[in-house]
Structures are given as C-alpha cells and as structure tokens.
Enzyme design. Sequence first.
Site, PDB file in Angstrom:
ATOM      1  N   LYS A   1       0.898  -1.105  -0.001  1.00  0.00           N
ATOM      2  CA  LYS A   1       0.012   0.025   0.082  1.00  0.00           C
ATOM      3  C   LYS A   1       0.860   1.223  -0.030  1.00  0.00           C
ATOM      4  O   LYS A   1       0.845   2.188  -0.784  1.00  0.00           O
ATOM      5  CB  LYS A   1      -0.891  -0.041   1.227  1.00  0.00           C
TER       6      LYS A   1
ATOM      7  N   ARG B   1      -9.472   0.630   9.564  1.00  0.00           N
ATOM      8  CA  ARG B   1      -8.968  -0.571  10.113  1.00  0.00           C
ATOM      9  C   ARG B   1      -9.899  -1.569  10.820  1.00  0.00           C
ATOM     10  O   ARG B   1      -9.500  -2.567  10.920  1.00  0.00           O
ATOM     11  CB  ARG B   1      -7.621  -0.428  10.785  1.00  0.00           C
TER      12      ARG B   1
ATOM     13  N   ARG C   1      11.629  -6.234   4.379  1.00  0.00           N
ATOM     14  CA  ARG C   1      11.606  -4.860   4.258  1.00  0.00           C
ATOM     15  C   ARG C   1      12.614  -4.172   4.927  1.00  0.00           C
ATOM     16  O   ARG C   1      13.111  -4.632   6.055  1.00  0.00           O
ATOM     17  CB  ARG C   1      10.245  -4.326   4.572  1.00  0.00           C
TER      18      ARG C   1
ATOM     19  N   ARG D   1      11.976  -2.478  10.754  1.00  0.00           N
ATOM     20  CA  ARG D   1      10.841  -2.215  11.802  1.00  0.00           C
ATOM     21  C   ARG D   1      10.665  -3.250  12.734  1.00  0.00           C
ATOM     22  O   ARG D   1      10.810  -4.373  12.532  1.00  0.00           O
ATOM     23  CB  ARG D   1       9.636  -1.851  10.801  1.00  0.00           C
TER      24      ARG D   1
ATOM     25  N   ARG E   1      -0.008  -9.351  13.269  1.00  0.00           N
ATOM     26  CA  ARG E   1      -0.668  -8.181  12.433  1.00  0.00           C
ATOM     27  C   ARG E   1      -1.426  -9.119  11.404  1.00  0.00           C
ATOM     28  O   ARG E   1      -2.687  -8.393  11.046  1.00  0.00           O
ATOM     29  CB  ARG E   1       0.583  -7.599  11.574  1.00  0.00           C
TER      30      ARG E   1
HETATM   31  P1  AP5 Z   1       4.914  -1.739   1.671  1.00  0.00           P
HETATM   32  O1  AP5 Z   1       4.593  -0.896   0.644  1.00  0.00           O
HETATM   33  O2  AP5 Z   1       5.741  -1.128   3.027  1.00  0.00           O
HETATM   34  O3  AP5 Z   1       3.640  -2.431   2.273  1.00  0.00           O
HETATM   35  P2  AP5 Z   1       2.501  -1.886   3.056  1.00  0.00           P
HETATM   36  O4  AP5 Z   1       1.184  -2.609   2.721  1.00  0.00           O
HETATM   37  O5  AP5 Z   1       2.231  -0.316   3.194  1.00  0.00           O
HETATM   38  O6  AP5 Z   1       2.640  -2.522   4.608  1.00  0.00           O
HETATM   39  P3  AP5 Z   1       2.846  -1.927   5.896  1.00  0.00           P
HETATM   40  O7  AP5 Z   1       3.142  -2.974   6.849  1.00  0.00           O
HETATM   41  O8  AP5 Z   1       3.370  -0.564   6.077  1.00  0.00           O
HETATM   42  O9  AP5 Z   1       1.281  -2.016   6.190  1.00  0.00           O
HETATM   43  P4  AP5 Z   1       0.452  -2.100   7.430  1.00  0.00           P
HETATM   44  O10 AP5 Z   1      -0.664  -1.432   7.087  1.00  0.00           O
HETATM   45  O11 AP5 Z   1       0.811  -3.123   8.447  1.00  0.00           O
HETATM   46  O12 AP5 Z   1       1.413  -0.847   8.457  1.00  0.00           O
HETATM   47  P5  AP5 Z   1       0.961   0.670   9.018  1.00  0.00           P
HETATM   48  O13 AP5 Z   1       2.649   1.450   8.660  1.00  0.00           O
HETATM   49  O14 AP5 Z   1      -0.117   1.177   8.090  1.00  0.00           O
HETATM   50  O15 AP5 Z   1       5.678  -2.962   1.288  1.00  0.00           O
HETATM   51  C1  AP5 Z   1       6.309  -3.899   1.900  1.00  0.00           C
HETATM   52  C2  AP5 Z   1       7.516  -4.307   1.248  1.00  0.00           C
HETATM   53  O16 AP5 Z   1       7.361  -5.091   0.145  1.00  0.00           O
HETATM   54  C3  AP5 Z   1       8.439  -3.370   1.106  1.00  0.00           C
HETATM   55  O17 AP5 Z   1       9.835  -3.760   1.298  1.00  0.00           O
HETATM   56  C4  AP5 Z   1       8.412  -3.038  -0.571  1.00  0.00           C
HETATM   57  O18 AP5 Z   1       9.648  -2.648  -1.010  1.00  0.00           O
HETATM   58  C5  AP5 Z   1       8.020  -4.428  -1.066  1.00  0.00           C
HETATM   59  N1  AP5 Z   1       7.019  -4.252  -2.291  1.00  0.00           N
HETATM   60  C6  AP5 Z   1       5.978  -3.636  -2.159  1.00  0.00           C
HETATM   61  N2  AP5 Z   1       5.351  -3.883  -3.552  1.00  0.00           N
HETATM   62  C7  AP5 Z   1       6.009  -4.835  -3.902  1.00  0.00           C
HETATM   63  C8  AP5 Z   1       5.644  -5.311  -5.249  1.00  0.00           C
HETATM   64  N3  AP5 Z   1       4.743  -5.124  -5.961  1.00  0.00           N
HETATM   65  N4  AP5 Z   1       6.662  -6.438  -5.472  1.00  0.00           N
HETATM   66  C9  AP5 Z   1       7.819  -6.570  -4.640  1.00  0.00           C
HETATM   67  N5  AP5 Z   1       7.900  -5.969  -3.573  1.00  0.00           N
HETATM   68  C10 AP5 Z   1       7.271  -5.119  -3.220  1.00  0.00           C
HETATM   69  O19 AP5 Z   1       0.631   0.569  10.386  1.00  0.00           O
HETATM   70  C11 AP5 Z   1       1.680   0.124  11.218  1.00  0.00           C
HETATM   71  C12 AP5 Z   1       0.739  -0.149  12.635  1.00  0.00           C
HETATM   72  O20 AP5 Z   1       0.408   1.279  13.037  1.00  0.00           O
HETATM   73  C13 AP5 Z   1      -0.226  -1.181  12.731  1.00  0.00           C
HETATM   74  O21 AP5 Z   1       0.144  -2.390  12.785  1.00  0.00           O
HETATM   75  C14 AP5 Z   1      -1.051  -0.444  13.941  1.00  0.00           C
HETATM   76  O22 AP5 Z   1      -0.457  -0.810  14.880  1.00  0.00           O
HETATM   77  C15 AP5 Z   1      -1.017   1.130  13.696  1.00  0.00           C
HETATM   78  N6  AP5 Z   1      -2.257   1.573  13.096  1.00  0.00           N
HETATM   79  C16 AP5 Z   1      -2.045   2.032  11.707  1.00  0.00           C
HETATM   80  N7  AP5 Z   1      -3.203   2.581  11.241  1.00  0.00           N
HETATM   81  C17 AP5 Z   1      -3.863   2.169  12.268  1.00  0.00           C
HETATM   82  C18 AP5 Z   1      -5.473   2.307  12.295  1.00  0.00           C
HETATM   83  N8  AP5 Z   1      -6.227   2.741  11.435  1.00  0.00           N
HETATM   84  N9  AP5 Z   1      -5.934   1.704  13.767  1.00  0.00           N
HETATM   85  C19 AP5 Z   1      -5.192   1.407  14.734  1.00  0.00           C
HETATM   86  N10 AP5 Z   1      -3.883   1.306  14.629  1.00  0.00           N
HETATM   87  C20 AP5 Z   1      -3.250   1.692  13.223  1.00  0.00           C
END
Ligand code: AP5
Length: 209
Positions: A13, A88, A122, A155, A166
């Site tokens: 994402k 979420r 990552r 991370r 997660r």
């Molecule tokens: P990446 O683009 O980083 O993936 P992502 O979907 O953004 O993954 P996240 O882990 O950041 O999402 P998340 O939703 O768990 O965490 P968030 O930061 O929002 O890609 C991942 C890897 O793959 C990278 O290395 C990239 O280079 C590679 N890649 C990407 N696309 C590729 C492709 N097509 N081919 C090959 N490689 C590829 O949230 C973190 C924490 O914050 C949550 O766990 C929670 O505790 C809290 N939080 C956030 N939002 C909320 C909410 N709304 N409510 C409550 N708690 C929340």
Amino acid sequence: MKLVFLGPPGAGKGTLAVRAVEALKVPHISTGNIFREAIAARIPLGKRIAALIGSGGLVDDEATITLVRERLAKSDTAAGYILDGFPRTIPQADALEKFSTLDKVVNFDIPDATVLERLTGRRVCRNCGFNWHATFNPPSKAGVCDKCGGEVFIREDDKPEAILKRLDVYRIQTAPLIGYYRAKGILIDIDARPSVEEIFAEFKKAVGK
Ligand code: AP5
C-alpha cells in the site's frame, strides 16, 4: 479523488501510494507513518503507541479517529487524498463516513506467503521513510538509503512474531471492511502480487487516470 488503500500488512500500500500521489496530486495520509512520527517526536503517548505497534496490535479507535478527522480538516485535502491504513476497523469506517465521502476503496489482494516474503525483507530509511527490500529492491550499499544517505533499518513490527499477529489482527478486524465497502459499490480489487509497475498501471486504469 478521495481514496482508501485497504489490504493486509506488507501488501504494498505504502509503495503504491508514493507513485499514486504524484499521479493524482493529492496527499498521502498514512496512519502508520503518523504514529511512527509521533513516537520519534517522543510525545507523551508515544511509549504506549510504540508498544502496541511493536507487538502487532492496533492503536485504539478513538485516538485514531480523532487524529484522522483533524488531518482531513487541513486545506491540502480539498482536492482529495489517499488514506493508507485507515479505516482498519468497522467503527473507524462508520466514523469516517460522518466526516468525509469516499470515491473508491482500493483492496490489495495478496496471499500470506507473499506478505511474509515482503515484510521479512523490508528495510526502511529512518530519514526519508523510503521502503527498500533486501531482495526485490535493495539499496546499493547495505544499511544506507540511496535517496538521502539516511540509515536503513528493520521495523520493530517486521519481526516474525509481530508479522503473524498483524496478519491475525487484519483477518479479524480489517478484512470485514472488504464486504462493507463492496456492499456500498465503491470497492476496487487489485492483484497485489505483480511488480510495482504492473500494479501501478492497473491502479491508474481502475481509477480512470
Ligand atoms: P509496503 O509498501 O511497505 O507495504 P504496506 O502495505 O504499506 O505495509 P505496511 O506494513 O506498512 O502496512 P501496515 O498496514 O501493516 O502498517 P502501517 O504502517 O499502516 O511494502 C512492503 C515491502 O514489500 C517493502 O519492502 C516493499 O519494497 C516491498 N514491495 C511492495 N510492493 C512490492 C511489489 N509489487 N513487488 C515486490 N516487492 C514489493 O501501520 C503500522 C501499525 O500502526 C499497525 O500495525 C497499527 O499498530 C498502527 N495503525 C496504523 N493505522 C491504524 C489504524 N487505522 N487503527 C489502529 N492502529 C493503526
């Protein structure tokens, strides 16, 4: 255009959002990034948030909803936004409906095995936040960001136990949003397994850009 990016952790994402905001000229609002910035700034609630995120759990709905409501009230969202990682939970989606009207929700469809491969590899720049990958897109010098020279790190929530938690949290609390938005007729499904270039091309077609 007002968009939500929905999908399991590691679906790509954030990676797609970096390209999509350039194409759509709207801000990228990632609740995960906002929480990580708050932790780095050592705000009073930072320790509690860091513990929750590090273990793979969610930050509570009330605090998250308030934060997003305030962010969406800023003038740079007038032409739209990409909300990445919010909502979420169903209560977050119900709350969002009261303060904004979405155009589309993009659902990143990806199997668990690919998520594990992406998250265990990552590597994130501590300075500019760019997402590298140890295998698919490594920085040319290990541990150093090519874009800004910042330190590249793993991370806390990309450790194997936190990734599994997660994924569980996603299945129980977030996946029901797929049906929620499908019923509203605004869900777009995207196959998140191909290359970033292919996914971006499919995304642009799907949103008419
Ligand atoms: P990446 O683009 O980083 O993936 P992502 O979907 O953004 O993954 P996240 O882990 O950041 O999402 P998340 O939703 O768990 O965490 P968030 O930061 O929002 O890609 C991942 C890897 O793959 C990278 O290395 C990239 O280079 C590679 N890649 C990407 N696309 C590729 C492709 N097509 N081919 C090959 N490689 C590829 O949230 C973190 C924490 O914050 C949550 O766990 C929670 O505790 C809290 N939080 C956030 N939002 C909320 C909410 N709304 N409510 C409550 N708690 C929340």
